[in-house]
Design an enzyme around this catalytic site. Structure first.
Site, PDB file in Angstrom:
ATOM      1  N   SER A  84     -61.520  -1.778 -65.801  1.00 37.99           N
ATOM      2  CA  SER A  84     -60.847  -0.885 -64.858  1.00 37.99           C
ATOM      3  C   SER A  84     -61.816   0.021 -64.119  1.00 37.99           C
ATOM      4  O   SER A  84     -61.399   0.841 -63.304  1.00 37.99           O
ATOM      5  CB  SER A  84     -59.804  -0.026 -65.593  1.00 37.99           C
ATOM      6  OG  SER A  84     -60.426   0.773 -66.584  1.00 37.99           O
ATOM      7  N   ASP A  85     -63.114  -0.125 -64.385  1.00 33.05           N
ATOM      8  CA  ASP A  85     -64.107   0.701 -63.705  1.00 33.05           C
ATOM      9  C   ASP A  85     -64.995  -0.126 -62.781  1.00 33.05           C
ATOM     10  O   ASP A  85     -66.118   0.260 -62.472  1.00 33.05           O
ATOM     11  CB  ASP A  85     -64.971   1.442 -64.727  1.00 33.05           C
ATOM     12  CG  ASP A  85     -65.517   2.757 -64.175  1.00 33.05           C
ATOM     13  OD1 ASP A  85     -64.786   3.441 -63.433  1.00 33.05           O
ATOM     14  OD2 ASP A  85     -66.670   3.101 -64.479  1.00 33.05           O
ATOM     15  N   SER A  86     -64.499  -1.265 -62.319  1.00 34.41           N
ATOM     16  CA  SER A  86     -65.278  -2.122 -61.411  1.00 34.41           C
ATOM     17  C   SER A  86     -65.105  -1.643 -59.972  1.00 34.41           C
ATOM     18  O   SER A  86     -64.610  -2.360 -59.110  1.00 34.41           O
ATOM     19  CB  SER A  86     -64.845  -3.587 -61.556  1.00 34.41           C
ATOM     20  OG  SER A  86     -63.443  -3.717 -61.366  1.00 34.41           O
ATOM     21  N   ASN A 135     -70.166  -0.337 -58.516  1.00 35.36           N
ATOM     22  CA  ASN A 135     -70.554  -1.298 -59.538  1.00 35.36           C
ATOM     23  C   ASN A 135     -70.705  -2.713 -58.990  1.00 35.36           C
ATOM     24  O   ASN A 135     -70.744  -3.690 -59.746  1.00 35.36           O
ATOM     25  CB  ASN A 135     -69.571  -1.269 -60.702  1.00 35.36           C
ATOM     26  CG  ASN A 135     -69.865  -0.125 -61.663  1.00 35.36           C
ATOM     27  OD1 ASN A 135     -70.944   0.462 -61.614  1.00 35.36           O
ATOM     28  ND2 ASN A 135     -68.918   0.203 -62.516  1.00 35.36           N
ATOM     29  N   TYR A 165     -63.440   4.466 -55.584  1.00 32.82           N
ATOM     30  CA  TYR A 165     -62.141   3.856 -55.864  1.00 32.82           C
ATOM     31  C   TYR A 165     -61.312   3.850 -54.587  1.00 32.82           C
ATOM     32  O   TYR A 165     -61.485   4.711 -53.722  1.00 32.82           O
ATOM     33  CB  TYR A 165     -61.394   4.635 -56.943  1.00 32.82           C
ATOM     34  CG  TYR A 165     -62.090   4.703 -58.271  1.00 32.82           C
ATOM     35  CD1 TYR A 165     -62.121   3.608 -59.131  1.00 32.82           C
ATOM     36  CD2 TYR A 165     -62.721   5.876 -58.681  1.00 32.82           C
ATOM     37  CE1 TYR A 165     -62.751   3.686 -60.362  1.00 32.82           C
ATOM     38  CE2 TYR A 165     -63.365   5.952 -59.914  1.00 32.82           C
ATOM     39  CZ  TYR A 165     -63.375   4.862 -60.747  1.00 32.82           C
ATOM     40  OH  TYR A 165     -64.010   4.933 -61.958  1.00 32.82           O
TER      41      TYR A 165
END
Length: 360
Positions: free
Chosen positions: A238-240, A244, A193
């Site tokens: 929201s987890d890209s 990923n 992130y």
């Protein structure tokens, strides 16, 4: 070490280390024990001597038991001949699926062909959610991994076909190399992130990801990454994060952006942080994005501002027009949760309308 660390899971390292009597901090030591089947083409450990070797999962009850035990026995650690690892925080299991659809556990370095992702207890309907988002992406023209919904006893699971594996007519499975964007950027998994611990910046940014793709693959591939970024924002994924997104590398050295995977809408889950994994024009709330933000982002990554805002609107329309078809397609599977799917359709439609309208 950052490159190698990205081949290991981000959870259960203590359990794996304890089972194998290897320190969880010993990256190479762990990979020597569990790295014979990883993401991409690398196989770390004793070479495979002959053919495909696997243990057939005898029946549905046996598969259900394996899925139930994954939190305590990640990747079936400790079973004779089993040596495999996948990155990420979700429980998952690499498997070999034959032409008749029979599921088996690969051993002795045999490549897996599929990944099983059981339902996540704390995220109701996660299997239906991911299948819906993956199907929606494909209907919008994006390149995604093939997925199907299935059930073993009381456990729903997503069966994902590995795009980094190719089987020939004789059944021999060949590994294709891939690297995720943390590997491309030389970052540890904890830096996937843009904001790392305590809200500090320092992890992967969109600008870094677009720059790496242009430098190591091709400037033209940035348009595919742009579509992926826009789509993930439209569906509230929201987890890209940087792990990923991946790049596939062929034997001749040619590379391209890999098919998308791990697409899931966070909107139904109030307990999940729904901010953007990478800032866009300094913003982390998709509801605050307007045309000027998209144009600022475009300039930062070396793309045409007018083309980017136009593409946001185009993809918004594509998603809106494909929602019902996506729900219909996944609804054909007996394991599909139709209530979850209907709610997803409503949430994604509302979000797309807003983001598309504000992108002018």
């Amino acid at each position: 070490m950052p490159w190698l660390a990205n081949l290991l899971p981000e959870t259960h390292l203590s359990e794996i280390g304890q089972q194998l009597k290897v320190s969880p901090q010993d990256i190479l030591g762990l990979l020597i024990r569990v790295g014979r089947d990883t993401a991409g083409a690398f196989s770390i450990g004793e070479p495979r001597r002959y053919g495909n070797n696997f243990r057939i999962v005898e029946n549905e009850a046996a598969l259900e038991r394996i899925l139930d035990e994954l939190p305590e026995r990640p990747f079936l650690i400790g079973e004779r001949g089993v040596s495999m690892s996948l990155a990420g925080v979700q429980d998952k299991l690499p498997v070999f699926v034959d032409r008749d659809g029979k599921i088996a556990i690969p051993v002795d370095g045999t490549p897996s062909t599929h990944i099983l992702k059981p339902d996540i207890r704390r995220l109701a309907g996660s299997v239906t959610n991911e299948a819906f988002c993956m199907t929606l992406a494909r209907l919008c023209g994006l390149d995604v991994a093939d997925v199907t919904i299935a059930r073993a006893g009381k456990r729903d699971y997503l069966q994902v076909k590995r795009y980094d594996r190719i089987a020939d007519h004789q059944g021999t499975v060949r590994r294709i190399h891939q690297e995720d964007f943390c590997q491309l950027l030389g970052l540890f998994p904890a830096e996937k992130y843009e904001q790392t611990g305590l809200g500090r910046r320092g992890g992967a940014s969109l600008a870094q990801m677009f720059e790496a793709l242009a430098a190591y693959v091709s400037p033209a591939e940035r348009l595919k990454l742009l579509d992926a970024v826009i789509f993930n924002i439209l569906i509230c994924n929201s987890d890209s994060h940087a792990k990923n997104y991946s790049v596939l590398i062929g034997a001749s050295g040619t590379a391209k952006l890999a098919p998308l995977y791990d697409l899931m809408c966070a909107a139904p889950y109030r307990q999940v942080d729904q901010s953007l994994p990478q800032q866009l024009a300094g913003k982390r709330n998709a509801n605050e994005l307007h045309g000027n933000d998209w144009r600022q982002f475009a300039s930062a990554v070396g793309l045409s501002p007018a083309s980017v805002t136009r593409r946001v609107q185009e993809l918004s329309e594509k998603v809106l027009s494909a929602l019902e078809e996506a729900l219909e397609q996944i609804g054909r599977a007996p394991a599909c949760n139709n209530d979850v799917g209907t709610n997803l359709l409503f949430l994604v439609r509302k979000r797309c309308q807003r983001i598309g309208r504000q992108a002018v």
